[in-house]
Design an enzyme around this catalytic site. Sequence first.
Site, mmCIF file in Angstrom:
data_model
loop_
_atom_site.group_PDB
_atom_site.id
_atom_site.type_symbol
_atom_site.label_atom_id
_atom_site.label_comp_id
_atom_site.label_asym_id
_atom_site.label_seq_id
_atom_site.Cartn_x
_atom_site.Cartn_y
_atom_site.Cartn_z
ATOM 1 N N SER A 72 0.819 -1.277 0.155
ATOM 2 C CA SER A 72 0.130 -0.122 0.048
ATOM 3 C C SER A 72 1.038 1.300 0.050
ATOM 4 O O SER A 72 1.861 1.435 -0.825
ATOM 5 C CB SER A 72 -1.004 0.096 1.034
ATOM 6 O OG SER A 72 -1.912 1.103 1.255
ATOM 7 N N HIS A 113 -2.778 -0.915 -3.367
ATOM 8 C CA HIS A 113 -3.690 -0.074 -3.320
ATOM 9 C C HIS A 113 -3.784 1.123 -4.227
ATOM 10 O O HIS A 113 -2.815 1.975 -4.169
ATOM 11 C CB HIS A 113 -4.250 0.585 -1.897
ATOM 12 C CG HIS A 113 -4.377 -0.547 -0.826
ATOM 13 N ND1 HIS A 113 -4.642 -0.408 0.456
ATOM 14 C CD2 HIS A 113 -4.339 -1.928 -0.927
ATOM 15 C CE1 HIS A 113 -4.783 -1.424 1.120
ATOM 16 N NE2 HIS A 113 -4.727 -2.440 0.033
ATOM 17 N N ASP A 121 -4.550 -5.121 5.835
ATOM 18 C CA ASP A 121 -4.781 -5.562 4.717
ATOM 19 C C ASP A 121 -3.521 -6.912 4.359
ATOM 20 O O ASP A 121 -2.573 -6.343 4.213
ATOM 21 C CB ASP A 121 -5.074 -4.691 3.404
ATOM 22 C CG ASP A 121 -5.530 -5.617 2.269
ATOM 23 O OD1 ASP A 121 -6.147 -6.869 2.332
ATOM 24 O OD2 ASP A 121 -5.613 -4.790 1.000
#
Length: 993
Positions: free
Chosen positions: A26, A55, A147
């Site tokens: 991310s 992301h 995540d």
Amino acid sequence: SAQQNATRSTPVAEPADFPIVGIGASAGGLTAFRAFLSGIPANTATGIAFVFVQHLAPDHLSVLGNLLKHYTSMSVHEVEDGMRLEPDNIYLIPPNYDMALLHGTLQLLPPMTARGLRLPIDFFFRSLAQDQRGRAIGIVLSGTGTDGTLGARAIKGEGGLIMAQDPQSAEYEGMPASVIAAGAADHVLPPADMPVQLLAYASQQFGSSLQDQYRHTPTLTHTLNQICAVIRAQTGHDFAQYKENTIVRRVGRRMALQQIGTMEMYLRFLRNSPVEVEALFRDLLIGVTNFFRDPEAFVALVEKAFPRLFENKAPEDTVRIWVSGCSTGEEAYSIAMLLREYTDTHALRQRVQIFATDIDGNAIVQARTGLFPANIVADISAERLTRHFVPESGNAYYRIKKSIRAMLLFSEQDLIKDPPFSKVDLISCRNVLIYMNIALQRKLISLFHYALNPAGILFLGTSESASEHTPLFVALDSKWKIYMRQQDLATAPSFAVSKWSPAPIHSLVSEEMVKRSKPQQDPLDLRRLTESALLTHYGQVGILVNRQGEICFIHGRTGKYLEPAQGDASINVFTMAREGLRRELMTAFHKAVTHNETVNFGGLRISTDGDTIAAQLTVKPILLAAESGDPNLFLVILEEVHVDLPTTKKGTAQASEQVGEDVAARLAYLEHELATKEESLRSTFEEMETANEELRSANEELQSVNEELQSTNEEMETSREELQSVNEELATVNAELQAKVTELLRTNDDMNNLMAGTGIGTLFVDHQLRITRFTPAITHVLNLIQSDIGRPVGHIVSNFAGYGNLVDDIKAVQDDLQPREATLKTNMGSWYLMRISPYRTINNVIEGAVITFVDITERRQAESTVQVQLAEITSYYDNAPIGLAVLDSELRFVRINKHMAAINGFPPSVHIGQPIAAITPDLAERAQQIAAQVRVTGEPVVDQRVTGETEGEPGIRRTWQAGWYPLKDGEGTLTGFSVIMYELTDGHQAAGG
């Protein structure tokens, strides 16, 4: 979720013939990607497919591919729907998509939400684990949040490899730190060091030479048994009855991680490394779980099992549930949430107690905390998340609410060796049996049958079955593996698991039976019942008793057979039976109760008041009309039998013959009595065996209760530690609050002193223009006292002359939020600057207005003085007998007096803003030279003579002395010039002179 259902409903394909690496990142991921790719040797055939999941902003084109091409020789592709993976290629997720792997192809799916919390890494990792099993590899790099954690656990559960970036090397440590904390990371490395370990692992784990030694041979089995022995010696847990394929995969994985070529070498390494033994033990535990795994199964559980749990349960009863193999608690909490919702919906008052157990102590510790990462939102609906969880750490984690946590007791338990719980209404054991061999599965199924109450529920995983144990369980839902315990134990096979025994036989003397068998009818009913049972007999004695032998009714004269015993009075038929009747009566009664049949005993010799009588005994069960099960009343029937006893008199021949006949009769009688005694002895032996069985069952029950008490004690110890921790936290918070209070008090004092020390009158009002606070200096302009706080400001009289618009001005400021200022004069002649501003909170909320009054009396007086002085200076400047002018840096006139304007021959107004070249073109060049000299030297240029004619006096030439002086600002920068001119000659000169 719908996405999970899509992946789960698809059959699992055979693994690809090359490993697939999913790499998630991310924030800070680009730097980590570059470092990772830079660590792969250039132009090297890795034999691996790399899938990058980052992301991305949904509404922006990604340039990640163009950026990564400079760091690798492999082909870089942005994924298209249905794209098939190939080794030595890099695949990038496109913006605004979730991505799954199906049969070696990448499937693009629209995200569940347009904005908000997305979990593309978890979603891809889970599909990667399901599709590729042990060939899946996951890498979690820099990023915020959690995540990737649940997906990493899924890959780890299938035997894949997980790497996490060293948090110290990550720009954002949230994601890798979460994976490490979950215990899913096999390697924690900087991104540049990962490729070396990755390539070594892939070569070892997926090499063809390694697969040969995994073939089932006696040598392999022997080596695996030795490995299991090493694990048992250190941990106390036996994996010898696990499936051989499971152990082989896990051992092979550890061999690849340690770069060991053969199992024999690994066994030697294992015996010398307790750390590796613990690591292998953790790998064999296979702790893969998530909330509501297979949601349809839980729907079926609620519909088909939950109603049965509360059948025939009184409001004060407890519903007992055992979740075996609970791992980190997700499944146990799922069942708890469903039960809470079910009991609330149906207004049920029964208490629910859930025992959650697992062999992994670390998992139990984590389950007890009830704290889960935010990515559980992929498995739990928003409604349940709000109802049963509390967000923590800025929504990065969710903690289960106390109302759900209080329903569960977590404890460490080994199913194979530890005693089970008993009298359980529901057992959930999902995805545990699939890792065990058939023999152990059968033992555990029988164990569950013992632990369950009659009609109890067994909930298994979708890949498990109790079909081989159909006498024990009947299927309620074959698809989702929900079974009900069979109530008829006559067909249930016996089992032996370690020291456990079958379900106990209930004692014949129980409180419930005593209550049920107490004579509730009136004497007439008992008489009728007894007499009707004696219709088939004649001249006999009948005694109606309950299952405990207590006399309920007597028919006939019983003095020959019964006699009150010495001591405390008793109506028990066994204590009152005479010699010769007691033992046979107990034997016959026990047989009648046990087998529910009529029992006859003949040839009894009963001693009665110095004499002996022969009697026939019958024990007959009496089934009442209201009863549908075993009888609770029994009729004891005694009949006297006339037998000519043999004599031993001598004398006549007839007597001798009679003696022979008597001896034969006596022998027959003795043989009959011996058979009777043998039957009695056999019944006594059976009774003893039953008693021993009951004692064994009671002992196992006590062991189970002891285990439950130990679990409860552990929970209490854990609760005590938690309370102690909470107490310490509260003490810390209390100390912090005390410090904050002290700080606020000091700040308040400082603020009061500051406001009083500035001498500025300040007034605070709320939305309704009520006074909330003011400073002492405000009393000079408004007639305020302390009791005026809370009064409308319009009620207060001001000392300003001619100003009555204060209320209107405050309302205007609250309406348009624009500050307003006004200069006001008091009746005493003082001047104040009033400023009205909106009152804003720290959250930028308008909650009133602030009015300040600054005393500007001295300033006003100074301004008046300055204005007078400025008028005088201006008069002197304009009327000076010499020429004065001010030029800017571009030689444009800024100011000029009348005398200078007259010298130039134009009015003063014409000069302003005009360059000198436009007014006196003859002097323009000279003026430029002088200005340049002043700029360079920074010094004034004086004694410059100028000769010329003035307008109105043609032919007369005059001479002036000119001086140029630099003008500078506060920083010393040249901003313009001051020019002075005065005439040097007097009188008129001849034309041309």
